[in-house]
Scaffold this active site. Structure first.
Site, short mmCIF file in Angstrom:
data_model
loop_
_atom_site.label_atom_id
_atom_site.label_comp_id
_atom_site.label_asym_id
_atom_site.label_seq_id
_atom_site.Cartn_x
_atom_site.Cartn_y
_atom_site.Cartn_z
N ASN A 1 -47.84 34.78 -14.61
CA ASN A 1 -48.76 35.90 -14.44
C ASN A 1 -47.92 37.13 -14.09
OD1 ASN A 1 -50.70 37.75 -13.72
ND2 ASN A 1 -51.32 36.68 -11.85
N TRP A 2 -47.76 38.01 -15.07
CA TRP A 2 -46.89 39.18 -14.84
C TRP A 2 -47.61 40.26 -14.02
CZ3 TRP A 2 -43.55 40.68 -19.77
CH2 TRP A 2 -42.62 39.66 -20.01
N LYS A 3 -48.91 40.10 -13.81
CA LYS A 3 -49.68 41.12 -13.08
C LYS A 3 -49.41 42.50 -13.69
CE LYS A 3 -49.21 38.20 -9.05
NZ LYS A 3 -49.48 38.06 -7.64
N HIS B 1 -58.68 35.48 -10.51
CA HIS B 1 -57.49 35.57 -9.65
C HIS B 1 -57.89 36.23 -8.34
CE1 HIS B 1 -53.59 36.79 -8.11
NE2 HIS B 1 -53.06 35.87 -8.90
N GLU C 1 -56.57 38.41 -6.58
CA GLU C 1 -56.43 39.87 -6.54
C GLU C 1 -57.61 40.55 -7.22
OE1 GLU C 1 -52.45 39.99 -8.11
OE2 GLU C 1 -51.73 39.06 -6.25
N GLU D 1 -54.76 28.43 -5.79
CA GLU D 1 -53.81 29.40 -5.27
C GLU D 1 -54.23 29.84 -3.87
OE1 GLU D 1 -51.57 31.54 -8.59
OE2 GLU D 1 -53.44 32.61 -8.37
N GLY E 1 -47.25 35.70 -3.36
CA GLY E 1 -46.32 36.81 -3.17
C GLY E 1 -45.74 36.92 -1.78
N SER F 1 -46.16 31.53 -4.59
CA SER F 1 -44.73 31.48 -4.22
C SER F 1 -44.03 30.25 -4.79
CB SER F 1 -44.56 31.55 -2.71
OG SER F 1 -45.04 32.80 -2.23
N GLY G 1 -46.28 33.82 -10.34
CA GLY G 1 -46.29 35.28 -10.38
C GLY G 1 -44.87 35.82 -10.46
N GLY G 2 -44.34 36.25 -9.31
CA GLY G 2 -43.03 36.92 -9.27
C GLY G 2 -41.93 36.20 -10.03
#
Ligand code: PEP
Length: 251
Positions: free
Chosen positions: A12-14, A99, A101, A169, A175, A214, A235-236
């Site tokens: 997930n590149w957001k 998600h 967010e 999640e 993150g 994470s 993610g990251g």
């Protein structure tokens, strides 16, 4: 005997990445083409602006593409939104819905997430439906109940042969570099599987359950070994080909 489930690792590149980031996709594709290829399905969900270009760049490789959100409607007066059909037209095969967010920043309810998942299925996409508790909910001992309620409200009653994916999640792990213990991950994933079996009988057995929050090269192997963890939502660590490849290799 439990059914064999092909793992899925989705990035997930957001809101990260412009055209230059496609170099990481080419680098990852080259790494995945070595040897007999990945043992899992690999998906990258870039920002919508990159979806068409990424889908074309990934064509013929082991990488599939996905959206990060979709509107529940097919089309209409929804400025700035994107329909599931548009994502499919841009080459997507998957779409993340619900998600945390989006739930937090856009006040998305379980009911809206379910409608988005239904729209995704109607467009031939596989929805990756996200659920997870806050830190306060975990500390308060209600994580299981929160996730059960989210699943009940966010997962559609019907889905096509392509199926659905659930991503657990924990919000406090996203993150932050924090992760639940392996025992906590195992307990939550076992609980999610049990709820799916209760509601959907045999169909619930084949649903891929992803862990997200994470996930890094250093912890992926331990997490991905857990029964009922059938992959990861990353993610990251999905932004750089080397890190993402290490996680894919761990699957
Ligand atoms: C995510 O946002 O879905 C996620 C898992 O992020 P990270 O891996 O950066 O915690």
């Amino acid at each position: 005997m439990a059914r064999e489930i092909t793992p899925l690792v989705a990035g997930n590149w957001k809101m990260n990445g412009t055209g230059a980031a496609l170099a990481e996709v080419s680098k990852l594709a080259a790494k995945l083409s070595e040897g007999s290829g990945p043992n899992c399905t690999v998906v990258i969900c870039p920002p919508a602006t990159l979806l068409d270009r990424l889908s074309k760049a990934a064509s013929g490789t082991a990488i599939l593409s996905g959206g990060q959100d979709c509107h529940p409607a097919l089309n209409g007066a929804h400025t700035g939104d994107i329909s599931a059909q548009m994502l499919a037209d841009a080459g997507a095969r998957y779409v993340i819905v619900g998600h945390s967010e989006r739930r937090a920043n856009h006040a998305e309810t379980d009911e809206l997430v379910r409608r988005k998942a239904e729209a995704a299925l109607a467009a031939g996409l596989i929805p990756i439906i996200c659920v997870g508790e806050t830190e306060a909910e975990r500390r308060g001992g209600i994580a299981d109940a929160v996730v059960a309620t989210q699943l009940e409200g966010s997962v559609p009653d019907q889905w096509s042969d392509f199926g659905i994916v659930i991503a657990y999640e924990p919000i406090w792990a996203i993150g932050t570099g924090l992760t639940p213990t392996i025992a906590d991950i195992a307990e939550m994933h076992d609980g999610i599987r049990a709820l799916l079996l209760k509601r959907f009988a045999d169909r619930g057995e084949a649903v891929q359950l992803l862990y997200g929050g994470s996930m890094k090269p250093a912890n992926a192997a331990d997490i991905l070994k857990v029964q009922n963890v059938n992959g990861g939502l990353v993610g990251g660590a999905s932004l750089l080909a080397n890190d993402f490849h290490a996680i894919i290799s761990a699957a």
